[in-house]
Design an enzyme around this catalytic site. Sequence first.
Site, PDB file in Angstrom:
ATOM      1  N   SER A 143     -49.938   0.007  23.764  1.00 55.27           N
ATOM      2  CA  SER A 143     -51.096  -0.848  23.393  1.00 55.27           C
ATOM      3  C   SER A 143     -50.600  -1.512  21.851  1.00 55.27           C
ATOM      4  O   SER A 143     -49.303  -1.312  21.500  1.00 55.27           O
ATOM      5  CB  SER A 143     -52.173   0.060  22.923  1.00 55.27           C
ATOM      6  OG  SER A 143     -53.062  -0.495  22.093  1.00 55.27           O
ATOM      7  N   TYR A 156     -55.764   7.543  18.270  1.00 54.59           N
ATOM      8  CA  TYR A 156     -55.310   6.577  19.407  1.00 54.59           C
ATOM      9  C   TYR A 156     -54.143   6.003  19.035  1.00 54.59           C
ATOM     10  O   TYR A 156     -53.266   5.873  19.843  1.00 54.59           O
ATOM     11  CB  TYR A 156     -56.550   5.510  19.626  1.00 54.59           C
ATOM     12  CG  TYR A 156     -56.354   4.504  20.717  1.00 54.59           C
ATOM     13  CD1 TYR A 156     -56.381   4.961  22.125  1.00 54.59           C
ATOM     14  CD2 TYR A 156     -55.972   3.288  20.425  1.00 54.59           C
ATOM     15  CE1 TYR A 156     -56.329   4.158  23.102  1.00 54.59           C
ATOM     16  CE2 TYR A 156     -55.636   2.520  21.814  1.00 54.59           C
ATOM     17  CZ  TYR A 156     -55.725   2.883  23.037  1.00 54.59           C
ATOM     18  OH  TYR A 156     -55.537   2.058  24.080  1.00 54.59           O
ATOM     19  N   LYS A 160     -50.419   6.129  20.985  1.00 56.93           N
ATOM     20  CA  LYS A 160     -49.827   5.106  21.584  1.00 56.93           C
ATOM     21  C   LYS A 160     -48.522   4.553  21.007  1.00 56.93           C
ATOM     22  O   LYS A 160     -47.404   4.185  21.618  1.00 56.93           O
ATOM     23  CB  LYS A 160     -50.581   3.696  21.547  1.00 56.93           C
ATOM     24  CG  LYS A 160     -51.944   3.848  22.400  1.00 56.93           C
ATOM     25  CD  LYS A 160     -51.673   4.143  23.764  1.00 56.93           C
ATOM     26  CE  LYS A 160     -52.807   4.334  24.789  1.00 56.93           C
ATOM     27  NZ  LYS A 160     -52.590   4.415  26.225  1.00 56.93           N
TER      28      LYS A 160
HETATM   29  N1  LIG Z   1     -58.899  -1.974  27.178  1.00 52.71           N
HETATM   30  C1  LIG Z   1     -57.934  -2.333  26.242  1.00 52.71           C
HETATM   31  O1  LIG Z   1     -58.275  -3.305  25.243  1.00 52.71           O
HETATM   32  C2  LIG Z   1     -56.770  -1.689  26.251  1.00 52.71           C
HETATM   33  C3  LIG Z   1     -55.534  -2.329  25.265  1.00 52.71           C
HETATM   34  C4  LIG Z   1     -54.495  -1.631  24.945  1.00 52.71           C
HETATM   35  C5  LIG Z   1     -54.204  -0.590  25.763  1.00 52.71           C
HETATM   36  N2  LIG Z   1     -54.932   0.164  26.796  1.00 52.71           N
HETATM   37  C6  LIG Z   1     -54.623   1.091  27.562  1.00 52.71           C
HETATM   38  O2  LIG Z   1     -54.776   0.677  28.915  1.00 52.71           O
HETATM   39  C7  LIG Z   1     -54.921   1.844  29.755  1.00 52.71           C
HETATM   40  C8  LIG Z   1     -56.373   1.508  30.517  1.00 52.71           C
HETATM   41  O3  LIG Z   1     -57.249   1.262  29.748  1.00 52.71           O
HETATM   42  P1  LIG Z   1     -58.776   0.431  30.199  1.00 52.71           P
HETATM   43  O4  LIG Z   1     -59.068  -0.338  29.483  1.00 52.71           O
HETATM   44  O5  LIG Z   1     -58.724   0.088  31.936  1.00 52.71           O
HETATM   45  O6  LIG Z   1     -59.803   1.873  30.312  1.00 52.71           O
HETATM   46  P2  LIG Z   1     -60.927   2.407  30.933  1.00 52.71           P
HETATM   47  O7  LIG Z   1     -61.574   3.373  30.316  1.00 52.71           O
HETATM   48  O8  LIG Z   1     -61.694   1.133  31.602  1.00 52.71           O
HETATM   49  O9  LIG Z   1     -60.237   2.947  32.225  1.00 52.71           O
HETATM   50  C9  LIG Z   1     -59.399   4.421  32.182  1.00 52.71           C
HETATM   51  C10 LIG Z   1     -59.350   4.815  33.483  1.00 52.71           C
HETATM   52  O10 LIG Z   1     -58.550   6.068  33.458  1.00 52.71           O
HETATM   53  C11 LIG Z   1     -59.285   7.188  33.954  1.00 52.71           C
HETATM   54  N3  LIG Z   1     -58.858   8.396  33.294  1.00 52.71           N
HETATM   55  C12 LIG Z   1     -59.323   8.863  31.871  1.00 52.71           C
HETATM   56  N4  LIG Z   1     -58.686   9.927  31.629  1.00 52.71           N
HETATM   57  C13 LIG Z   1     -58.265  10.286  32.605  1.00 52.71           C
HETATM   58  C14 LIG Z   1     -57.520  11.673  32.994  1.00 52.71           C
HETATM   59  N5  LIG Z   1     -57.380  12.740  32.004  1.00 52.71           N
HETATM   60  N6  LIG Z   1     -56.886  11.879  34.084  1.00 52.71           N
HETATM   61  C15 LIG Z   1     -56.927  10.867  35.290  1.00 52.71           C
HETATM   62  N7  LIG Z   1     -57.739   9.511  34.945  1.00 52.71           N
HETATM   63  C16 LIG Z   1     -58.027   9.611  33.861  1.00 52.71           C
HETATM   64  C17 LIG Z   1     -60.786   6.735  33.819  1.00 52.71           C
HETATM   65  O11 LIG Z   1     -61.513   7.610  34.554  1.00 52.71           O
HETATM   66  C18 LIG Z   1     -60.709   5.182  33.937  1.00 52.71           C
HETATM   67  O12 LIG Z   1     -60.890   5.267  35.443  1.00 52.71           O
HETATM   68  C19 LIG Z   1     -55.374   2.896  28.839  1.00 52.71           C
HETATM   69  O13 LIG Z   1     -54.151   3.828  28.664  1.00 52.71           O
HETATM   70  C20 LIG Z   1     -55.466   2.145  27.361  1.00 52.71           C
HETATM   71  O14 LIG Z   1     -55.300   3.184  26.354  1.00 52.71           O
HETATM   72  C21 LIG Z   1     -56.209  -0.566  26.991  1.00 52.71           C
END
Ligand SMILES: NC(=O)c1ccc[n+]([C@@H]2O[C@H](COP(=O)([O-])OP(=O)(O)OC[C@H]3O[C@@H](n4cnc5c(N)ncnc54)[C@H](O)[C@@H]3O)[C@@H](O)[C@H]2O)c1
Length: 260
Positions: A143, A156, A160
């Site tokens: 991230s 968090y 990361k």
């Molecule tokens: N949304 C953002 O702005 C952003 C920015 C940088 C990084 N990220 C990273 O990208 C990745 C995806 O984020 P997103 O925004 O799609 O999140 P989201 O919350 O929309 O989706 C996350 C998915 O992961 C699944 N999940 C959570 N814990 C789990 C576990 N223990 N085992 C299996 N599945 C699990 C959830 O059920 C969900 O379907 C994450 O690692 C997040 O930290 C997101």
Amino acid sequence: MGAIEGTVALVTGAAQGIGRAIALRLAADGADVALVDLNEDKLAGVAGEVAALGRKSTTIVANVSDRAQVHAAVAQAREDLGSLEIVVNNAGIVQVKPITDVTHDDLSAIVDVNVAGVVWGIQAAAKAFLEHGTKGTIINASSIAGHDGFALLSLYSATKFAVRALTQAAAKELAPHGITVNAYCPGVVDTDMWVTVDAEMARHTGAAPGATYAQYVDGIALGRAETPEDVAGFVSYLAGPDAKYMTGQSPLIDGGLVYR
Ligand SMILES: NC(=O)c1ccc[n+]([C@@H]2O[C@H](COP(=O)([O-])OP(=O)(O)OC[C@H]3O[C@@H](n4cnc5c(N)ncnc54)[C@H](O)[C@@H]3O)[C@@H](O)[C@H]2O)c1
């Protein structure tokens, strides 16, 4: 014919958001996809979308924080889809809390998913690749918070940063076997995770609903929030042959927000 035609990819957190977009993009690129998540119903929906793209998928309900479940998921992906070349450790959770208030339980909960989940994902992928002589690729979700520590996102951010460390160390260990390990570092992506971040930030700072999100988006040079598809396009590159000379890297894909 897509750049990764005929390969099999496993994506965790594939039921929604960034993971769903990655799974669909890799399918559009020509891969069959193992879809891993906790949410069985939403996984079924994504499997339908993969089928509409003309690719095969298998859905696997697993908790990435559980070592045995992750190893079993990797084995099942190979069994159901015939091989495995790409593993995307995307699943992650967020927590918003002042550092003065975080508890041991908070720390354990987020490390279990965001750090242990990636450790098990790298480990299971590497073991499968080594066993079958596959020069595969492992791709992890970091991230902007893996490059800068953000206020109210201390734990968090720490997880990361840890993903970047794991990506570097694993890349060095696995390079002699032709296995690459990289990460992607998105910015402010319009998913349910940001709905949570905005609401929780508002609770702690008194900001109006939507104001934190708007403020972050205001800081993006390209002038808009990131879409899951923006992230998936970069992961497609990392998964494909053009990235074969790249390993141990965690590039930012954030529209111009954090600069390194
Ligand atoms: N949304 C953002 O702005 C952003 C920015 C940088 C990084 N990220 C990273 O990208 C990745 C995806 O984020 P997103 O925004 O799609 O999140 P989201 O919350 O929309 O989706 C996350 C998915 O992961 C699944 N999940 C959570 N814990 C789990 C576990 N223990 N085992 C299996 N599945 C699990 C959830 O059920 C969900 O379907 C994450 O690692 C997040 O930290 C997101």
